[in-house]
Design a protein around this motif. Structure first.
Motif, PDB file in Angstrom:
ATOM      1  N   THR A   1      -6.064   6.926   1.741  1.00 28.27           N
ATOM      2  CA  THR A   1      -6.912   6.795   0.540  1.00 28.27           C
ATOM      3  C   THR A   1      -6.732   5.418  -0.080  1.00 28.27           C
ATOM      4  O   THR A   1      -7.702   4.761  -0.465  1.00 28.27           O
ATOM      5  N   VAL A   2      -5.478   4.967  -0.163  1.00 25.78           N
ATOM      6  CA  VAL A   2      -5.208   3.631  -0.706  1.00 25.78           C
ATOM      7  C   VAL A   2      -5.872   2.576   0.165  1.00 25.78           C
ATOM      8  O   VAL A   2      -6.519   1.650  -0.349  1.00 25.78           O
ATOM      9  N   ARG A   3      -5.749   2.703   1.475  1.00 31.40           N
ATOM     10  CA  ARG A   3      -6.385   1.742   2.393  1.00 31.40           C
ATOM     11  C   ARG A   3      -7.902   1.714   2.187  1.00 31.40           C
ATOM     12  O   ARG A   3      -8.508   0.645   2.143  1.00 31.40           O
TER      13      ARG A   3
ATOM     14  N   ASN B   1     -12.337  -1.149   0.715  1.00 31.43           N
ATOM     15  CA  ASN B   1     -13.692  -0.627   0.552  1.00 31.43           C
ATOM     16  C   ASN B   1     -14.213  -0.009   1.854  1.00 31.43           C
ATOM     17  O   ASN B   1     -15.338  -0.243   2.275  1.00 31.43           O
ATOM     18  N   LEU B   2     -13.376   0.758   2.492  1.00 29.12           N
ATOM     19  CA  LEU B   2     -13.749   1.474   3.702  1.00 29.12           C
ATOM     20  C   LEU B   2     -14.286   2.843   3.305  1.00 29.12           C
ATOM     21  O   LEU B   2     -13.750   3.488   2.421  1.00 29.12           O
ATOM     22  N   ARG B   3     -15.324   3.270   3.943  1.00 27.80           N
ATOM     23  CA  ARG B   3     -15.918   4.575   3.672  1.00 27.80           C
ATOM     24  C   ARG B   3     -16.137   4.814   2.181  1.00 27.80           C
ATOM     25  O   ARG B   3     -15.604   5.759   1.597  1.00 27.80           O
ATOM     26  N   PRO B   4     -16.932   3.946   1.523  1.00 26.43           N
ATOM     27  CA  PRO B   4     -17.184   4.153   0.092  1.00 26.43           C
ATOM     28  C   PRO B   4     -17.826   5.522  -0.120  1.00 26.43           C
ATOM     29  O   PRO B   4     -18.791   5.877   0.545  1.00 26.43           O
ATOM     30  N   ARG B   5     -17.252   6.280  -0.998  1.00 28.37           N
ATOM     31  CA  ARG B   5     -17.752   7.618  -1.296  1.00 28.37           C
ATOM     32  C   ARG B   5     -17.227   8.060  -2.645  1.00 28.37           C
ATOM     33  O   ARG B   5     -16.383   7.392  -3.242  1.00 28.37           O
ATOM     34  N   ARG B   6     -17.734   9.158  -3.099  1.00 31.91           N
ATOM     35  CA  ARG B   6     -17.310   9.709  -4.382  1.00 31.91           C
ATOM     36  C   ARG B   6     -15.810   9.992  -4.335  1.00 31.91           C
ATOM     37  O   ARG B   6     -15.310  10.557  -3.369  1.00 31.91           O
ATOM     38  N   ARG B   7     -15.112   9.590  -5.377  1.00 32.53           N
ATOM     39  CA  ARG B   7     -13.672   9.810  -5.463  1.00 32.53           C
ATOM     40  C   ARG B   7     -13.359  10.718  -6.645  1.00 32.53           C
ATOM     41  O   ARG B   7     -14.018  10.660  -7.689  1.00 32.53           O
ATOM     42  N   SER B   8     -12.338  11.489  -6.488  1.00 32.80           N
ATOM     43  CA  SER B   8     -11.885  12.375  -7.555  1.00 32.80           C
ATOM     44  C   SER B   8     -11.403  11.543  -8.740  1.00 32.80           C
ATOM     45  O   SER B   8     -10.699  10.547  -8.557  1.00 32.80           O
ATOM     46  N   PRO B   9     -11.764  11.945  -9.958  1.00 37.58           N
ATOM     47  CA  PRO B   9     -11.228  11.245 -11.129  1.00 37.58           C
ATOM     48  C   PRO B   9      -9.689  11.256 -11.140  1.00 37.58           C
ATOM     49  O   PRO B   9      -9.068  10.313 -11.595  1.00 37.58           O
ATOM     50  N   ARG B  10      -9.096  12.313 -10.599  1.00 38.27           N
ATOM     51  CA  ARG B  10      -7.639  12.384 -10.535  1.00 38.27           C
ATOM     52  C   ARG B  10      -7.086  11.298  -9.634  1.00 38.27           C
ATOM     53  O   ARG B  10      -6.095  10.648  -9.953  1.00 38.27           O
ATOM     54  N   THR B  11      -7.766  11.065  -8.512  1.00 39.90           N
ATOM     55  CA  THR B  11      -7.315  10.031  -7.578  1.00 39.90           C
ATOM     56  C   THR B  11      -7.393   8.657  -8.224  1.00 39.90           C
ATOM     57  O   THR B  11      -6.426   7.886  -8.207  1.00 39.90           O
TER      58      THR B  11
ATOM     59  N   GLN C   1       0.834  -1.198   0.000  1.00 38.48           N
ATOM     60  CA  GLN C   1       0.000   0.000   0.000  1.00 38.48           C
ATOM     61  C   GLN C   1       0.873   1.254   0.000  1.00 38.48           C
ATOM     62  O   GLN C   1       0.565   2.228  -0.686  1.00 38.48           O
ATOM     63  N   ALA C   2       1.947   1.221   0.780  1.00 41.89           N
ATOM     64  CA  ALA C   2       2.838   2.379   0.863  1.00 41.89           C
ATOM     65  C   ALA C   2       3.466   2.695  -0.492  1.00 41.89           C
ATOM     66  O   ALA C   2       3.559   3.860  -0.887  1.00 41.89           O
ATOM     67  N   GLU C   3       3.883   1.639  -1.210  1.00 39.10           N
ATOM     68  CA  GLU C   3       4.464   1.850  -2.537  1.00 39.10           C
ATOM     69  C   GLU C   3       3.432   2.439  -3.488  1.00 39.10           C
ATOM     70  O   GLU C   3       3.731   3.360  -4.249  1.00 39.10           O
ATOM     71  N   LEU C   4       2.219   1.895  -3.430  1.00 42.39           N
ATOM     72  CA  LEU C   4       1.154   2.397  -4.293  1.00 42.39           C
ATOM     73  C   LEU C   4       0.853   3.855  -3.961  1.00 42.39           C
ATOM     74  O   LEU C   4       0.719   4.694  -4.859  1.00 42.39           O
ATOM     75  N   SER C   5       0.769   4.164  -2.683  1.00 42.13           N
ATOM     76  CA  SER C   5       0.515   5.534  -2.250  1.00 42.13           C
ATOM     77  C   SER C   5       1.579   6.483  -2.796  1.00 42.13           C
ATOM     78  O   SER C   5       1.264   7.554  -3.333  1.00 42.13           O
ATOM     79  N   HIS C   6       2.822   6.081  -2.665  1.00 41.29           N
ATOM     80  CA  HIS C   6       3.939   6.907  -3.131  1.00 41.29           C
ATOM     81  C   HIS C   6       3.893   7.087  -4.649  1.00 41.29           C
ATOM     82  O   HIS C   6       4.019   8.206  -5.153  1.00 41.29           O
ATOM     83  N   ARG C   7       3.717   6.004  -5.378  1.00 43.84           N
ATOM     84  CA  ARG C   7       3.706   6.064  -6.848  1.00 43.84           C
ATOM     85  C   ARG C   7       2.526   6.875  -7.380  1.00 43.84           C
ATOM     86  O   ARG C   7       2.657   7.574  -8.377  1.00 43.84           O
ATOM     87  N   ALA C   8       1.382   6.750  -6.698  1.00 47.19           N
ATOM     88  CA  ALA C   8       0.181   7.445  -7.166  1.00 47.19           C
ATOM     89  C   ALA C   8       0.133   8.894  -6.682  1.00 47.19           C
ATOM     90  O   ALA C   8      -0.623   9.701  -7.220  1.00 47.19           O
TER      91      ALA C   8
END
Length: 118
Positions: A36-38, A43-53, A23-30
């Motif tokens: 947010t990655v977690r 699928n914690l706190r499903p909500r609208r996400r930014s298209p950029r994210t 997760q840390a690598e993904l967070s850093h690369r993204a």
């Protein structure tokens, strides 16, 4: 239309396993927060996400930027040409040609059998 965050979660989990990425690598690369990655992965706190994210996470996982957004929308991102009317028409033409070829082969066999009897 509600988003399919469970499918997004499953795709991220699977891809992280495939890439042996944390997760840390993904967070850093993204360039997104680890939280947010977690949230996306589990699928914690499903909500609208930014298209950029979603785009950044998709690209960090080696996918086109629209990949996770398509999954969230219930589409199959594996086939970017799905639903293309031209390709659908080509598929129908191919089926017709296959049927015609099979019929011609049958006619040729019948003619060959008829020639052998003379």
């Amino acid at each position: 239309m509600s988003k399919d965050w469970q499918a997004v979660s499953a795709a991220i989990k699977s891809r992280l396993d495939e890439l042996d990425m944390t997760q840390a690598e993904l967070s850093h690369r993204a360039g997104v927060a680890l939280e947010t990655v977690r949230e996306l992965q589990h699928n914690l706190r499903p909500r609208r996400r930014s298209p950029r994210t979603l785009g950044a996470v998709s690209e960090a996982l080696g996918w086109p930027s629209s990949h996770l957004a398509a999954i969230a929308d219930g589409q199959s991102p594996d086939d970017p040409d799905a639903g293309d009317p031209v390709l659908s028409e080509l598929d129908r033409i191919n089926e017709t040609l296959t049927h015609i070829t099979a019929r011609l082969d049958a006619i040729e066999r019948q003619l060959a059998d008829g020639d052998g009897r003379s």
